[in-house]
Design an enzyme around this catalytic site. Sequence first.
Site, PDB file in Angstrom:
ATOM      1  N   THR A  48      -2.844   6.773   8.029  1.00 15.94           N
ATOM      2  CA  THR A  48      -4.126   6.407   8.625  1.00 15.94           C
ATOM      3  C   THR A  48      -4.344   4.908   8.534  1.00 15.94           C
ATOM      4  OG1 THR A  48      -5.025   8.527   7.904  1.00 15.94           O
ATOM      5  CG2 THR A  48      -6.606   6.849   8.574  1.00 15.94           C
ATOM      6  N   THR A  49      -4.129   4.344   7.350  1.00 20.04           N
ATOM      7  CA  THR A  49      -4.349   2.920   7.124  1.00 20.04           C
ATOM      8  C   THR A  49      -3.353   2.080   7.901  1.00 20.04           C
ATOM      9  OG1 THR A  49      -5.080   3.539   4.909  1.00 20.04           O
ATOM     10  CG2 THR A  49      -4.710   1.201   5.303  1.00 20.04           C
ATOM     11  N   TYR A 111      -7.473  18.092  15.841  1.00 20.30           N
ATOM     12  CA  TYR A 111      -7.946  18.431  17.197  1.00 20.30           C
ATOM     13  C   TYR A 111      -7.690  19.880  17.573  1.00 20.30           C
ATOM     14  CZ  TYR A 111      -9.073  18.384  22.115  1.00 20.30           C
ATOM     15  OH  TYR A 111      -9.624  18.684  23.319  1.00 20.30           O
ATOM     16  N   TYR A 137      -0.974  16.306   3.330  1.00 21.17           N
ATOM     17  CA  TYR A 137      -2.082  15.356   3.447  1.00 21.17           C
ATOM     18  C   TYR A 137      -3.313  16.120   3.917  1.00 21.17           C
ATOM     19  CZ  TYR A 137      -4.441  10.979   4.956  1.00 21.17           C
ATOM     20  OH  TYR A 137      -5.320   9.923   5.135  1.00 21.17           O
ATOM     21  N   ARG A 142     -11.130  13.374   8.694  1.00 23.92           N
ATOM     22  CA  ARG A 142     -10.397  12.805   9.827  1.00 23.92           C
ATOM     23  C   ARG A 142      -9.942  13.883  10.806  1.00 23.92           C
ATOM     24  NH1 ARG A 142      -9.479   7.097  10.861  1.00 23.92           N
ATOM     25  NH2 ARG A 142      -9.799   6.051   8.876  1.00 23.92           N
ATOM     26  N   LYS A 165      -1.643  14.848  -1.007  1.00 23.83           N
ATOM     27  CA  LYS A 165      -2.642  13.783  -1.011  1.00 23.83           C
ATOM     28  C   LYS A 165      -3.977  14.435  -0.697  1.00 23.83           C
ATOM     29  CE  LYS A 165      -4.203   9.555   1.281  1.00 23.83           C
ATOM     30  NZ  LYS A 165      -3.971   8.563   2.374  1.00 23.83           N
ATOM     31  N   ILE A 207      -2.844   7.529  -3.609  1.00 18.96           N
ATOM     32  CA  ILE A 207      -2.364   6.889  -2.377  1.00 18.96           C
ATOM     33  C   ILE A 207      -3.537   6.064  -1.883  1.00 18.96           C
ATOM     34  CG2 ILE A 207      -1.466   7.245  -0.055  1.00 18.96           C
ATOM     35  CD1 ILE A 207      -0.120   9.794  -1.060  1.00 18.96           C
TER      36      ILE A 207
END
Length: 296
Positions: A48-49, A111, A137, A142, A165, A207
């Site tokens: 993401t980052t 989605y 994850y 998100r 994570k 993380i």
Amino acid sequence: MSHPTIRGSLVALITPFHEDGSVNFEKLGELIDFHLAHETDALVILGTTGESSTMSHEEDDAVCEFTVKRVAGRIPVICGSGSNSTETMLEKSLSFERLGADGLLLITPYYNKTNEEGMYLHFKTVADAVKIPCILYNVPGRTGCSISEANVARLSKHPNIIGIKEASGNISYAAKIARYLSPDFAMYSGNDDMIVPMLSLGASGVISVLANIAPRETHKMVMDFLEGDVAAAREAQLRLLEVTNNLFIEVNPVPVKEALNLMGKAVGGYRLPLTRMSEAHRETLAASMRAAGFIH
């Protein structure tokens, strides 16, 4: 197969861009060297980052290949290969494995979401196909979906899935899945404001977005806790809390890239739909960085 657990601070690395939006590999190399010199325990790229959602597969491969070569085995390189399409995630995972990645970060299908069995098979399909270890994850804020406790229990038994994570921000959920931790299945905090609470439940590290600007401090916070100095870890968590919160004053990674630019790292901007943060938020971020000693 058995994979050693990574302990400490795993930085969720940003991807630096030139003014035209292309990847700045020279700057990426400088950032990698910065982390190697400041006690970061592993690099987590293309998450993401890292803005991978706006990057092409060719760019992802190029960033992975460059990072693996630059690190040269000194610390693990974990690549975010996630997708809402299991087939795409599989293709990216196999590509990163060929390019020398040490591990993979696999996100839930956003989605389109899925049912329980689809969620399980989404991860199992990749874990069955690669030889490098995989980290689940979970970030429902998100993706709009979460890995159920039951599926964590199932997936934790897969020999090629070594951890999760956990970025839900829900300490109750974290406590429930902590019951499945073992020498072969670790948990990593996905929230910088919850590092010490997550460590108290048995997490092996974080993380971290914060580690982009504070690699040594983040490493020390985790290792202090793991080595028994809970008071020092708690002090660091609270001392860095304002900066940590302001790194999320707008959507990640906009503030952390701005923070790096304020530190003189010149990592560039963003790809739309991300764009420069408001001036008011920039001033709030800068004030907290000055108070914490990151800038003058």
